[in-house]
Design an enzyme around this catalytic site. Structure first.
Site, PDB file in Angstrom:
ATOM      1  N   LYS A 236       0.853  -1.203   0.000  1.00 20.34           N
ATOM      2  CA  LYS A 236       0.000   0.000   0.000  1.00 20.34           C
ATOM      3  C   LYS A 236       0.883   1.244   0.000  1.00 20.34           C
ATOM      4  O   LYS A 236       1.703   1.433   0.891  1.00 20.34           O
ATOM      5  CB  LYS A 236      -0.907  -0.012   1.243  1.00 20.34           C
ATOM      6  CG  LYS A 236      -1.669   1.302   1.476  1.00 20.34           C
ATOM      7  CD  LYS A 236      -2.617   1.211   2.684  1.00 20.34           C
ATOM      8  CE  LYS A 236      -3.183   2.579   3.062  1.00 20.34           C
ATOM      9  NZ  LYS A 236      -4.076   2.539   4.241  1.00 20.34           N
ATOM     10  N   ASP A 241      -2.382  10.019   4.195  1.00 25.02           N
ATOM     11  CA  ASP A 241      -3.801   9.678   4.335  1.00 25.02           C
ATOM     12  C   ASP A 241      -4.502  10.678   5.248  1.00 25.02           C
ATOM     13  O   ASP A 241      -4.435  10.572   6.466  1.00 25.02           O
ATOM     14  CB  ASP A 241      -3.932   8.251   4.895  1.00 25.02           C
ATOM     15  CG  ASP A 241      -5.391   7.822   5.029  1.00 25.02           C
ATOM     16  OD1 ASP A 241      -6.265   8.513   4.472  1.00 25.02           O
ATOM     17  OD2 ASP A 241      -5.637   6.787   5.686  1.00 25.02           O
ATOM     18  N   LYS A 248      -9.876  12.718   8.810  1.00 21.70           N
ATOM     19  CA  LYS A 248      -9.411  12.266  10.124  1.00 21.70           C
ATOM     20  C   LYS A 248      -9.311  13.453  11.077  1.00 21.70           C
ATOM     21  O   LYS A 248      -9.110  14.580  10.632  1.00 21.70           O
ATOM     22  CB  LYS A 248      -8.017  11.640   9.985  1.00 21.70           C
ATOM     23  CG  LYS A 248      -7.968  10.291   9.313  1.00 21.70           C
ATOM     24  CD  LYS A 248      -6.533   9.776   9.243  1.00 21.70           C
ATOM     25  CE  LYS A 248      -6.440   8.447   8.508  1.00 21.70           C
ATOM     26  NZ  LYS A 248      -7.113   7.343   9.174  1.00 21.70           N
ATOM     27  N   ARG A 322      -7.664  -0.260   0.806  1.00 25.88           N
ATOM     28  CA  ARG A 322      -8.216  -1.452   0.144  1.00 25.88           C
ATOM     29  C   ARG A 322      -8.618  -1.151  -1.300  1.00 25.88           C
ATOM     30  O   ARG A 322      -8.607  -2.039  -2.141  1.00 25.88           O
ATOM     31  CB  ARG A 322      -9.387  -1.997   0.968  1.00 25.88           C
ATOM     32  CG  ARG A 322     -10.557  -1.066   1.097  1.00 25.88           C
ATOM     33  CD  ARG A 322     -11.466  -1.417   2.281  1.00 25.88           C
ATOM     34  NE  ARG A 322     -10.886  -1.005   3.557  1.00 25.88           N
ATOM     35  CZ  ARG A 322     -11.431  -1.252   4.746  1.00 25.88           C
ATOM     36  NH1 ARG A 322     -12.560  -1.920   4.838  1.00 25.88           N
ATOM     37  NH2 ARG A 322     -10.841  -0.838   5.852  1.00 25.88           N
TER      38      ARG A 322
HETATM   39  N1  BES Z   1      -4.279   4.288   7.106  1.00 22.75           N
HETATM   40  C1  BES Z   1      -5.407   3.992   7.890  1.00 22.75           C
HETATM   41  C2  BES Z   1      -5.153   2.915   8.947  1.00 22.75           C
HETATM   42  C3  BES Z   1      -4.164   3.230  10.028  1.00 22.75           C
HETATM   43  C4  BES Z   1      -4.595   3.609  11.289  1.00 22.75           C
HETATM   44  C5  BES Z   1      -2.811   3.071   9.818  1.00 22.75           C
HETATM   45  C6  BES Z   1      -3.670   3.863  12.289  1.00 22.75           C
HETATM   46  C7  BES Z   1      -1.879   3.327  10.820  1.00 22.75           C
HETATM   47  C8  BES Z   1      -2.322   3.705  12.048  1.00 22.75           C
HETATM   48  C9  BES Z   1      -6.541   3.492   6.988  1.00 22.75           C
HETATM   49  O1  BES Z   1      -6.559   4.017   5.714  1.00 22.75           O
HETATM   50  C10 BES Z   1      -7.826   3.899   7.633  1.00 22.75           C
HETATM   51  O2  BES Z   1      -8.037   5.054   7.787  1.00 22.75           O
HETATM   52  N2  BES Z   1      -8.635   2.911   7.993  1.00 22.75           N
HETATM   53  C11 BES Z   1      -9.889   3.167   8.606  1.00 22.75           C
HETATM   54  C12 BES Z   1     -10.901   2.228   7.997  1.00 22.75           C
HETATM   55  C13 BES Z   1     -12.304   2.501   8.415  1.00 22.75           C
HETATM   56  C14 BES Z   1     -12.776   3.818   7.872  1.00 22.75           C
HETATM   57  C15 BES Z   1     -13.179   1.374   7.926  1.00 22.75           C
HETATM   58  C16 BES Z   1      -9.740   2.926  10.095  1.00 22.75           C
HETATM   59  O3  BES Z   1      -9.030   1.998  10.486  1.00 22.75           O
HETATM   60  O4  BES Z   1     -10.297   3.691  10.867  1.00 22.75           O
HETATM   61 ZN    ZN Z   2      -4.745   4.649   4.966  1.00 20.78          ZN
HETATM   62 MN    MN Z   3      -7.585   5.864   5.617  1.00 25.66          MN
END
Ligand code: BES
Ligand code: ZN
Ligand code: MN
Length: 468
Positions: A236, A241, A248, A322
């Site tokens: 990835k 992000d 966020k 994803r």
């Molecule tokens: N990059 C994040 C996941 C992440 C969280 C990586 C903390 C490293 C540390 C990912 O893209 C994300 O934001 N995932 C969401 C998914 C949800 C919206 C279904 C998450 O985990 O909150």
């Molecule tokens: Zn992410």
């Molecule tokens: Mn994300």
């Protein structure tokens, strides 16, 4: 300290006999003692504890070597020499490699932006010595492996830790090209036009809110026979992000510069394997873009069509990883892989479940998962398998598309894995969620604060020991 060790030290360096015989040094793991020898050429000797004999493993050697080299570095020393060890059922080769890994990987600091650090003395040479011929030969035989691992892990750490204004998709691609120079790894960069013509709808959807264009990096190493099926690694490559429109919170968002650690892992991994000249074929694939909110960004409710023709309803634009991996997993089929392993900082849910110590492992092929577990245990890059039971599928059912990109809070790491499973081809597949293990908030043994380089050592070990 062992009697024999004391005797030897006191004989070789009489000036140390009082302290060596004092019993002040107990030899617990991570403890070190400095001896001033008064001798030329080896003015300081650092004795490092290995703890109890019964609990001594190759990881103990890595940690002790790390403690010793950190202690040496604290004196501004530039050249160190470590004694090879083979004991307690550890082979001479494994012992030497572990000591080199521990010593080499532990003095890493991402300090290139700290102007005052420019003149700081750092360890620049490490010698391994022994009076046993067997150990000397073992040391020689693992030297190139140790260097290759060091280069791969350091590359991954540097890429993961670099801020977004240094590493964004195009500079990530440039870094891959630069790293591959002289290694025999062929690098092809698919640009936005090519990505459009391949109909990589997931990668394009995440990219559409961003000013910077996406890239898709293809790296190929052919160390095996021409017709050997390759291992395909997918990483990835979200260079930052923000969450997109489902943005966020501000606190801690800077960590999301490391949302391309999966990319860093597979780039570091293939470079390490190539430098070690392992007799295997490997492909590394990196879909890369930022995830930005803007007037042109993807919004919840949108329906995306991927390269393989499947569709997904966007429930949350922060579940972007994803979406880009989906297209890469489709593209992977082109190489008729022996196995596909993807690495992704994919879910906060995985961090909740396993913290920062263990990566989440999922997949469809028990043989591949077993091999990964063994490699993970040899390298101490812990993994824990999470189940992809089909019952969880209900959480990502969509009324309007084939699948939904978020399943909510429950079993978040698993629903992300199940989403990816929709896009795999006819090959053994494993998925590593490194959201918790990619970025470390504190330094520990030979692991730095920040980008850890997780997965590189595991990948090298996996392809080196893989049994079909
Ligand atoms: N990059 C994040 C996941 C992440 C969280 C990586 C903390 C490293 C540390 C990912 O893209 C994300 O934001 N995932 C969401 C998914 C949800 C919206 C279904 C998450 O985990 O909150
Ligand atoms: Zn992410
Ligand atoms: Mn994300």
């Amino acid at each position: 300290m062992l009697k024999a060790g004391k005797k030897r030290l006191a004989e070789l360096f009489p000036a140390t006999s009082a302290v060596v015989n004092s019993d002040d040094f107990k030899g617990s793991l991570r403890s070190t003692m400095v001896l001033y020898t008064g001798a030329k050429g080896a003015s300081k000797i650092i004795v490092a504890g290995l703890g109890k004999k019964e609990t001594c493993t190759i990881e103990t050697l890595r940690r002790a070597a790390s403690a010793a080299s950190k202690r040496a570095a604290s004196y501004g020393v530039q050249n160190i020499a470590l004694e090879g060890v083979a004991a307690h059922g550890i082979s001479a080769e494994d012992g030497c490699l572990a000591i080199l890994e521990g010593a080499m990987l532990s003095n890493y600091k991402f300090d290139k932006y700290i102007t005052a650090a420019k003149n700081k003395k750092k360890i620049s040479s490490i010698t391994l010595f022994s009076d046993s011929k067997q150990l000397v030969n073992a040391g020689k035989s693992v030297l190139n492996m140790a260097r290759s691992i060091y280069d791969g892990v350091t590359l991954a750490r540097n890429l993961a830790q670099a801020p977004n204004n240094e590493i964004y998709p195009e500079t990530l691609a440039k870094s891959a090209i630069a790293a591959a120079k002289g290694t025999g790894v062929k690098v092809t960069i698919l640009d936005k036009k090519k990505i459009q013509s391949l109909k990589m709808g997931g990668l394009l959807a995440v990219n559409q809110g961003s000013v910077r264009p996406p890239v898709f990096i293809v790296m190929e190493y052919k160390g095996g026979k021409a017709n050997d099926k390759p291992f395909v690694f997918v990483g990835k490559g979200i260079t930052f992000d923000t969450g997109g429109i489902s943005i966020k919170p501000a606190a801690g968002m800077s960590d999301m510069k490391g949302d391309m650690h999966g990319a860093a892992t597979v780039i570091g991994g293939i470079i390490a394997i190539a430098k070690a000249k392992l007799p295997v074929n490997v492909v590394a694939l990196v879909p890369s873009t930022e995830n930005m909110p803007s007037g042109s960004a993807l919004v919840p409710g949108d329906i995306v069509t991927f390269m393989n023709g499947k569709t997904a309803e966007i429930d949350n634009t922060d579940a972007e990883g994803r979406l880009i991996l989906a297209d890469a997993l489709t593209y992977a089929s082109k190489f008729k892989p022996k196995a596909v392993i993807d690495f992704a900082t994919l879910t906060g849910a995985c961090v909740v479940a396993l913290g920062t110590i263990t990566s989440g492992l999922m997949g469809t092929n028990s043989h591949l998962l077993e091999q990964i577990k063994k490699a993970a245990s040899r390298t101490n890059e812990y993994v824990c398998e999470l189940p992809l039971h089909e019952e969880y599928e209900d959480l990502i059912k969509s009324d309007f598309a084939d699948v939904k990109n978020s399943g909510g809070r429950w079993a978040g790491a698993i629903t992300a894995g199940l989403f990816l499973k929709h896009f795999i081809g006819d090959y053994p597949w494993a998925h590593m969620d490194i959201a918790g293990t990619g970025m470390s908030s504190s330094e520990r043994d030979y692991w730095p604060k920040g980008g850890t380089g997780i997965g590189v050592r595991m990948l090298v070990d996996l392809v080196n020991h893989y049994k079909a």
